[in-house]
Write an enzyme that holds these catalytic residues in place. Structure first.
Site, PDB file in Angstrom:
ATOM      1  N   ASN A   9       1.970 -40.135 -44.330  1.00 24.66           N
ATOM      2  CA  ASN A   9       0.888 -39.589 -45.176  1.00 24.66           C
ATOM      3  C   ASN A   9      -0.568 -40.335 -44.251  1.00 24.66           C
ATOM      4  O   ASN A   9      -0.690 -41.545 -44.379  1.00 24.66           O
ATOM      5  CB  ASN A   9       0.848 -40.429 -46.454  1.00 24.66           C
ATOM      6  CG  ASN A   9      -0.461 -39.915 -47.314  1.00 24.66           C
ATOM      7  OD1 ASN A   9      -1.217 -39.198 -47.084  1.00 24.66           O
ATOM      8  ND2 ASN A   9      -0.505 -40.716 -48.454  1.00 24.66           N
ATOM      9  N   TRP A  10      -1.163 -39.299 -43.774  1.00 20.22           N
ATOM     10  CA  TRP A  10      -2.196 -39.801 -42.791  1.00 20.22           C
ATOM     11  C   TRP A  10      -3.609 -39.873 -43.604  1.00 20.22           C
ATOM     12  O   TRP A  10      -4.320 -40.891 -43.283  1.00 20.22           O
ATOM     13  CB  TRP A  10      -2.579 -38.618 -42.006  1.00 20.22           C
ATOM     14  CG  TRP A  10      -1.514 -38.369 -40.737  1.00 20.22           C
ATOM     15  CD1 TRP A  10      -0.319 -38.738 -41.042  1.00 20.22           C
ATOM     16  CD2 TRP A  10      -1.812 -37.502 -39.818  1.00 20.22           C
ATOM     17  NE1 TRP A  10       0.458 -38.228 -39.532  1.00 20.22           N
ATOM     18  CE2 TRP A  10      -0.655 -37.625 -38.973  1.00 20.22           C
ATOM     19  CE3 TRP A  10      -2.859 -36.801 -39.352  1.00 20.22           C
ATOM     20  CZ2 TRP A  10      -0.458 -36.806 -37.802  1.00 20.22           C
ATOM     21  CZ3 TRP A  10      -2.628 -36.196 -38.026  1.00 20.22           C
ATOM     22  CH2 TRP A  10      -1.304 -36.159 -37.413  1.00 20.22           C
ATOM     23  N   LYS A  11      -3.544 -39.809 -44.922  1.00 22.91           N
ATOM     24  CA  LYS A  11      -4.512 -40.116 -45.748  1.00 22.91           C
ATOM     25  C   LYS A  11      -6.001 -39.426 -45.003  1.00 22.91           C
ATOM     26  O   LYS A  11      -5.907 -38.379 -44.533  1.00 22.91           O
ATOM     27  CB  LYS A  11      -4.933 -41.540 -46.174  1.00 22.91           C
ATOM     28  CG  LYS A  11      -3.439 -42.132 -46.739  1.00 22.91           C
ATOM     29  CD  LYS A  11      -3.586 -43.398 -47.289  1.00 22.91           C
ATOM     30  CE  LYS A  11      -2.187 -43.702 -47.838  1.00 22.91           C
ATOM     31  NZ  LYS A  11      -2.199 -45.137 -48.444  1.00 22.91           N
ATOM     32  N   HIS A  96      -0.406 -38.792 -55.709  1.00 20.53           N
ATOM     33  CA  HIS A  96      -0.513 -40.031 -55.157  1.00 20.53           C
ATOM     34  C   HIS A  96      -1.232 -40.882 -55.964  1.00 20.53           C
ATOM     35  O   HIS A  96      -2.405 -40.549 -56.709  1.00 20.53           O
ATOM     36  CB  HIS A  96      -1.024 -39.733 -53.642  1.00 20.53           C
ATOM     37  CG  HIS A  96      -1.197 -40.893 -52.985  1.00 20.53           C
ATOM     38  ND1 HIS A  96      -1.946 -42.060 -52.965  1.00 20.53           N
ATOM     39  CD2 HIS A  96      -0.046 -41.449 -51.976  1.00 20.53           C
ATOM     40  CE1 HIS A  96      -1.481 -42.985 -52.221  1.00 20.53           C
ATOM     41  NE2 HIS A  96      -0.449 -42.839 -51.690  1.00 20.53           N
ATOM     42  N   GLU A  98      -3.742 -42.998 -55.330  1.00 18.78           N
ATOM     43  CA  GLU A  98      -4.882 -43.043 -54.865  1.00 18.78           C
ATOM     44  C   GLU A  98      -5.701 -41.836 -55.761  1.00 18.78           C
ATOM     45  O   GLU A  98      -6.990 -41.732 -56.125  1.00 18.78           O
ATOM     46  CB  GLU A  98      -5.108 -42.904 -53.410  1.00 18.78           C
ATOM     47  CG  GLU A  98      -5.002 -44.081 -52.782  1.00 18.78           C
ATOM     48  CD  GLU A  98      -4.350 -44.085 -51.469  1.00 18.78           C
ATOM     49  OE1 GLU A  98      -4.576 -43.047 -50.538  1.00 18.78           O
ATOM     50  OE2 GLU A  98      -3.948 -45.175 -50.838  1.00 18.78           O
ATOM     51  N   GLU A 168       6.215 -45.134 -55.630  1.00 19.50           N
ATOM     52  CA  GLU A 168       5.349 -46.127 -54.952  1.00 19.50           C
ATOM     53  C   GLU A 168       4.778 -46.989 -55.669  1.00 19.50           C
ATOM     54  O   GLU A 168       3.842 -46.635 -56.334  1.00 19.50           O
ATOM     55  CB  GLU A 168       4.325 -45.207 -54.150  1.00 19.50           C
ATOM     56  CG  GLU A 168       4.608 -44.268 -53.085  1.00 19.50           C
ATOM     57  CD  GLU A 168       3.551 -43.713 -52.177  1.00 19.50           C
ATOM     58  OE1 GLU A 168       3.564 -44.213 -51.069  1.00 19.50           O
ATOM     59  OE2 GLU A 168       2.586 -43.306 -52.480  1.00 19.50           O
ATOM     60  N   GLY A 174      -0.843 -50.086 -49.280  1.00 14.98           N
ATOM     61  CA  GLY A 174      -1.971 -50.577 -48.756  1.00 14.98           C
ATOM     62  C   GLY A 174      -2.036 -52.176 -48.426  1.00 14.98           C
ATOM     63  O   GLY A 174      -3.248 -52.556 -48.001  1.00 14.98           O
ATOM     64  N   SER A 214       3.502 -49.935 -48.023  1.00 12.29           N
ATOM     65  CA  SER A 214       3.749 -51.121 -46.899  1.00 12.29           C
ATOM     66  C   SER A 214       5.008 -51.053 -46.345  1.00 12.29           C
ATOM     67  O   SER A 214       5.386 -51.965 -45.908  1.00 12.29           O
ATOM     68  CB  SER A 214       3.556 -52.520 -47.722  1.00 12.29           C
ATOM     69  OG  SER A 214       2.152 -52.720 -48.082  1.00 12.29           O
TER      70      SER A 214
HETATM   71  P1  PGA Z   1       0.962 -47.625 -47.214  1.00 12.50           P
HETATM   72  O1  PGA Z   1       0.483 -46.226 -47.958  1.00 12.50           O
HETATM   73  O2  PGA Z   1       2.171 -47.481 -46.311  1.00 12.50           O
HETATM   74  O3  PGA Z   1      -0.180 -47.704 -46.266  1.00 12.50           O
HETATM   75  O4  PGA Z   1       1.003 -48.641 -48.015  1.00 12.50           O
HETATM   76  C1  PGA Z   1       1.796 -45.563 -48.543  1.00 12.50           C
HETATM   77  C2  PGA Z   1       1.271 -44.365 -49.418  1.00 12.50           C
HETATM   78  O5  PGA Z   1      -0.114 -44.526 -50.016  1.00 12.50           O
HETATM   79  O6  PGA Z   1       1.952 -43.384 -49.262  1.00 12.50           O
END
Ligand code: PGA
Length: 256
Positions: A9-11, A96, A98, A168, A174, A214
């Site tokens: 997931n490149w965000k 997600h 976020e 998640e 993150g 993470s």
């Molecule tokens: P992260 O993100 O690996 O940077 O914790 C995972 C995600 O948000 O899908």
């Protein structure tokens, strides 16, 4: 056995030209394996370039990071499932944390997105997870069950085969503070049980349940060693070709 699924997931990272450079580098570092499916989920603007950079030696599926549930219309700034399909997307990350936290997405909207994806033959990767406060209050199972059932509301059992779930924990995304493999395994068991009860074991069985939060080259192996964990949704560590290639190699090593 469910085929492992590793999603990058490149965000909000990488322009189209950076995406092309990344795919070439990753292709040089990573080995393709029949028993591990790789999904790259770049931003919308890099989807086409990413697809075009694919090399035969390293196949991957293309994923989007969101969609809007209507196919077309007066919805400024939105992107629909048919638009993603035409670019070659096979997967779409939905719900997600976020998007829930920063953009206020609710289970009801996420469910409409899941339905739209399935209607157009895109495979939703439905993200769910509890906050730290919820975990500390002993609410983890209740929260993830609610998000799971609301997110998949109205989905027919025969469509489940096209769905993946990403567990998640919000506190692990993150932060560098991943869940333990035991913590993830316990939640994955709950999710499998809930799906089996809501649909049936034959329909729930093929659904892949990924862990995200993470995941790193150092800890990937411990998650992927657990039979309950069918893959990983990787954020930060997928942006570097070498670290993503190492995570992919961990998934492959677990198969043998
Ligand atoms: P992260 O993100 O690996 O940077 O914790 C995972 C995600 O948000 O899908």
């Amino acid at each position: 056995m469910r085929k492992r699924l590793i999603v990058g997931n490149w965000k909000l990272h990488k322009t189209a030209s950076e995406a092309v450079a990344f795919v070439y580098r990753l292709s040089a570092l990573a080995q393709a394996a029949d028993d591990v499916e790789v999904v790259l989920a770049p931003p919308f603007t890099a989807l086409q370039a990413t697809a075009q950079a694919e090399l035969p030696a390293f196949p991957f599926a293309l994923g989007a990071q969101n969609l809007f549930w209507e196919d077309r219309g007066a919805f400024t700034g939105e992107i629909s499932a048919p638009m993603l399909k035409e670019l070659g997307c096979r997967y779409v990350i939905l719900g997600h944390s976020e998007r829930r936290r920063i953009f206020g997405e609710q289970d009801e909207e996420i469910n409409k997105k899941v339905q739209a994806a399935l209607r157009h033959g895109l495979r939703p990767i439905l993200c769910i997870g509890e906050t730290l406060t919820e975990r500390e209050a002993g609410q983890t199972d209740r929260i993830v069950t609610q998000q799971l059932l609301r997110g998949l509301d109205g989905v027919a059992g025969k469509s489940l085969v096209g769905v993946a779930i990403a567990y998640e924990p919000v506190w692990a995304i993150g932060t560098g503070q991943a869940a333990s493999a035991d913590q993830a395994t316990a939640v994955h068991r709950t999710l499998r049980k809930v799906m089996t009860e809501r649909w049936n074991s034959r329909e729930a069985e093929p659904v892949r349940i990924l862990y995200g939060g993470s995941v790193t080259p150092e800890n990937a192996r411990q998650f992927l060693a657990a039979p309950e964990i069918d893959g990983a949704l990787v954020g930060g560590a997928c942006l570097d070709p070498q670290s993503f290639a190492t995570i992919l190699a961990s998934a492959q090593a677990q198969q043998g």
